[in-house]
Design an enzyme around this catalytic site. Structure first.
Site, PDB file in Angstrom:
ATOM      1  CG  ASN A   1      -2.224  -0.785   0.923  1.00  0.00           C
ATOM      2  OD1 ASN A   1      -3.049  -0.369   0.118  1.00  0.00           O
ATOM      3  ND2 ASN A   1      -2.353  -1.947   1.552  1.00  0.00           N
TER       4      ASN A   1
ATOM      5  CG  MET B   1      -0.008  -5.377  11.369  1.00  0.00           C
ATOM      6  SD  MET B   1      -1.716  -5.070  10.862  1.00  0.00           S
ATOM      7  CE  MET B   1      -1.990  -6.420   9.750  1.00  0.00           C
ATOM      8  NE  ARG B   2       2.606  -2.378  18.602  1.00  0.00           N
ATOM      9  CZ  ARG B   2       2.699  -3.426  19.422  1.00  0.00           C
ATOM     10  NH1 ARG B   2       2.801  -4.645  18.928  1.00  0.00           N
ATOM     11  NH2 ARG B   2       2.677  -3.263  20.725  1.00  0.00           N
TER      12      ARG B   2
ATOM     13  CG  HIS C   1     -10.210  -3.383   8.168  1.00  0.00           C
ATOM     14  ND1 HIS C   1      -9.382  -3.985   9.101  1.00  0.00           N
ATOM     15  CD2 HIS C   1     -11.313  -4.161   8.080  1.00  0.00           C
ATOM     16  CE1 HIS C   1      -9.978  -5.077   9.557  1.00  0.00           C
ATOM     17  NE2 HIS C   1     -11.143  -5.213   8.954  1.00  0.00           N
TER      18      HIS C   1
ATOM     19  CG  ASN D   1      -6.506   1.414   9.359  1.00  0.00           C
ATOM     20  OD1 ASN D   1      -5.366   1.065   9.027  1.00  0.00           O
ATOM     21  ND2 ASN D   1      -7.401   0.543   9.787  1.00  0.00           N
TER      22      ASN D   1
ATOM     23  CG  ASP E   1     -13.535   5.731  15.978  1.00  0.00           C
ATOM     24  OD1 ASP E   1     -12.907   4.666  16.060  1.00  0.00           O
ATOM     25  OD2 ASP E   1     -14.765   5.794  15.796  1.00  0.00           O
TER      26      ASP E   1
END
Ligand code: GAR
Length: 219
Positions: A19, A95-96, A114, A112, A146
């Site tokens: 990405n 990945m946090r 997903h 983000n 959020d």
């Protein structure tokens, strides 16, 4: 954004960084009116860091293992992003989990991607979950971040049909192909100042909506 003030992106990635690569490519091709000022990873072995180096983009590893807790790790990440003058934080396979302090530091300025059609299948291993559930459609979602997990207002989604012979790998690959289209598009919409959040709904100025229904298997 005016022509001489490009949106400054800080891209956070933990893994291979495909990405990130699509965003690098589209910035370079001037399809996105933005520049990546920093790539940050929590993983010293992330392919994303190599991609940044190859593209001549400043990059840094902030390893979560070097910090006592999430709060202090997030503080270090926030500081690094602020020092780089980041306008928009772009999570690209990061990945946090993000703490409230982080969100407060960049209000409505964290996005983000997903690999599922939210609100279905938040969390991890979601392509496998959609397949096992027997859903007929999967997809991907770009959303504002959020305080919940994958719950923020949705900017853009792509729908990917699930095929009878799909495996987790084939489905993930077809979803990823769409991720590489919708993430740069979402960033460009933000760069153009066309994205307004109204409660849960995101309004996009002069959007060309897709009115067609999708049916799988087809009629
Ligand atoms: C992408 O599929 C992205 O949607 C997913 O990780 C992958 C990263 O790939 N993100 C999440 O699952 C976030 N919860 P990439 O490193 O090749 O961009």
């Amino acid at each position: 954004m005016s022509a001489n003030k490009k949106l400054k992106l800080g891209v956070l990635a933990s893994g291979g960084g495909t990405n990130l690569q699509s965003i690098i490519d589209q910035c370079r091709e001037q399809k996105i009116d933005a520049e990546i000022v920093l790539v940050l990873s929590n993983n010293p072995d992330a392919g994303a860091l190599e991609r940044a180096a190859k593209a001549g983009i400043p990059s840094v590893c902030v390893n979560h293992r070097d910090y006592a807790d999430r709060q202090s790790f997030d503080q270090a990440v926030i500081r690094t992003l602020q020092e780089a003058g980041v306008d928009l934080v772009v999570l690209a396979g990061f990945m946090r989990l993000i703490s409230e302090v982080f969100i407060a530091a960049f209000p409505q300025r964290i996005v983000n991607i997903h690999p599922a059609l939210l609100p279905a299948f938040p969390g991890l291993h979601v392509q496998k979950k959609a397949l096992e559930y027997g859903a007929r459609f999967a997809g991907c979602t770009v959303h504002f971040v959020d305080t919940g997990v994958d719950t923020g207002p949705i900017i853009i989604q792509a729908v990917v049909p699930i095929l009878d012979n799909d495996t987790e790998e084939t489905l993930s690959a077809r979803i990823l192909e769409q991720e590489h289209k919708i993430y740069p598009q979402a960033i460009q919409l933000i760069a153009e100042g066309r994205v307004k959040v109204e409660g849960r709904r995101v309004h996009i100025e002069a959007a060309s909506n897709n009115e067609e229904a999708l049916i799988n298997p087809s009629l």
